[in-house]
Design a protein around this motif. Sequence first.
Motif, short mmCIF file in Angstrom:
data_model
loop_
_atom_site.label_atom_id
_atom_site.label_comp_id
_atom_site.label_asym_id
_atom_site.label_seq_id
_atom_site.Cartn_x
_atom_site.Cartn_y
_atom_site.Cartn_z
N SER A 5 0.84 -1.22 0.08
CA SER A 5 0.14 -0.04 0.12
C SER A 5 1.03 1.31 -0.10
O SER A 5 1.99 1.32 0.67
CB SER A 5 -0.91 -0.26 1.35
N PHE A 6 0.43 2.15 -0.78
CA PHE A 6 1.36 3.34 -0.90
C PHE A 6 0.36 4.55 -0.73
O PHE A 6 -0.86 4.58 -0.93
CB PHE A 6 1.75 3.75 -2.50
N LYS A 12 2.00 13.61 -3.79
CA LYS A 12 3.48 13.04 -3.75
C LYS A 12 3.47 11.98 -3.01
O LYS A 12 3.01 11.78 -1.75
CB LYS A 12 4.52 13.99 -3.39
N PHE A 13 4.30 10.96 -3.32
CA PHE A 13 4.44 9.47 -2.52
C PHE A 13 5.17 9.85 -1.26
O PHE A 13 6.06 10.56 -1.17
CB PHE A 13 5.07 8.51 -3.24
N ASN A 14 4.70 9.51 0.00
CA ASN A 14 5.22 9.86 1.04
C ASN A 14 5.17 8.63 2.18
O ASN A 14 5.74 8.65 3.07
CB ASN A 14 4.45 11.12 1.94
N LYS A 15 4.63 7.46 1.73
CA LYS A 15 4.48 6.28 2.58
C LYS A 15 4.26 5.12 1.84
O LYS A 15 3.35 4.88 1.08
CB LYS A 15 3.38 6.73 3.73
N PHE A 16 4.80 4.01 2.55
CA PHE A 16 4.47 2.70 1.89
C PHE A 16 4.62 1.63 2.82
O PHE A 16 5.12 1.91 3.92
CB PHE A 16 5.32 2.28 0.61
N CYS A 17 3.73 0.52 2.84
CA CYS A 17 3.69 -0.50 3.70
C CYS A 17 3.71 -1.79 2.67
O CYS A 17 2.87 -1.83 1.81
CB CYS A 17 2.69 -0.49 4.59
N ALA A 67 7.21 -0.93 6.85
CA ALA A 67 6.47 0.39 6.55
C ALA A 67 7.42 1.29 6.59
O ALA A 67 8.56 1.42 7.57
CB ALA A 67 5.44 0.68 7.66
N CYS A 68 7.18 2.34 5.77
CA CYS A 68 8.20 3.49 5.65
C CYS A 68 7.36 4.79 5.38
O CYS A 68 6.65 4.86 4.50
CB CYS A 68 9.27 3.45 4.74
N THR A 69 7.90 5.79 6.31
CA THR A 69 7.05 7.30 6.25
C THR A 69 8.00 8.25 5.86
O THR A 69 8.97 8.31 6.86
CB THR A 69 6.22 7.44 7.29
N LEU A 70 8.03 8.99 4.89
CA LEU A 70 9.05 10.06 4.57
C LEU A 70 8.66 11.13 5.75
O LEU A 70 7.38 11.43 5.55
CB LEU A 70 8.96 10.35 3.36
#
Length: 91
Positions: A5-6, A12-17, A67-70
């Motif tokens: 999931s994005f 703008k993309f800021n997070k994905f899991c 999971a990563c969150t900018l």
Amino acid sequence: MITASFSKRNGKFNKFCISGHSGYAPEGSDIVCASVSSMTIMTINNITESFGLPAEVKVEEESVTIACTLLTEDEVGVKLVQGLYNELCIL
């Protein structure tokens, strides 16, 4: 099944899991899981280590979730997440 999931902020993309297991082969010899894991870890390492961008990274081994969150709207980070998204859409 692998689930990706994005999220976007301000377009703008800021997070994905990324979570799950592909089930293509038994655990430990699954080339699909290895590919997705490799792309995901490389993206996170480029964000945090290569470019030194602030990001919140969570890894849960029990559920195999990354999971990563900018924490910034830096164009490099946004483009790295966009690149991961593009690669996963090909699979």
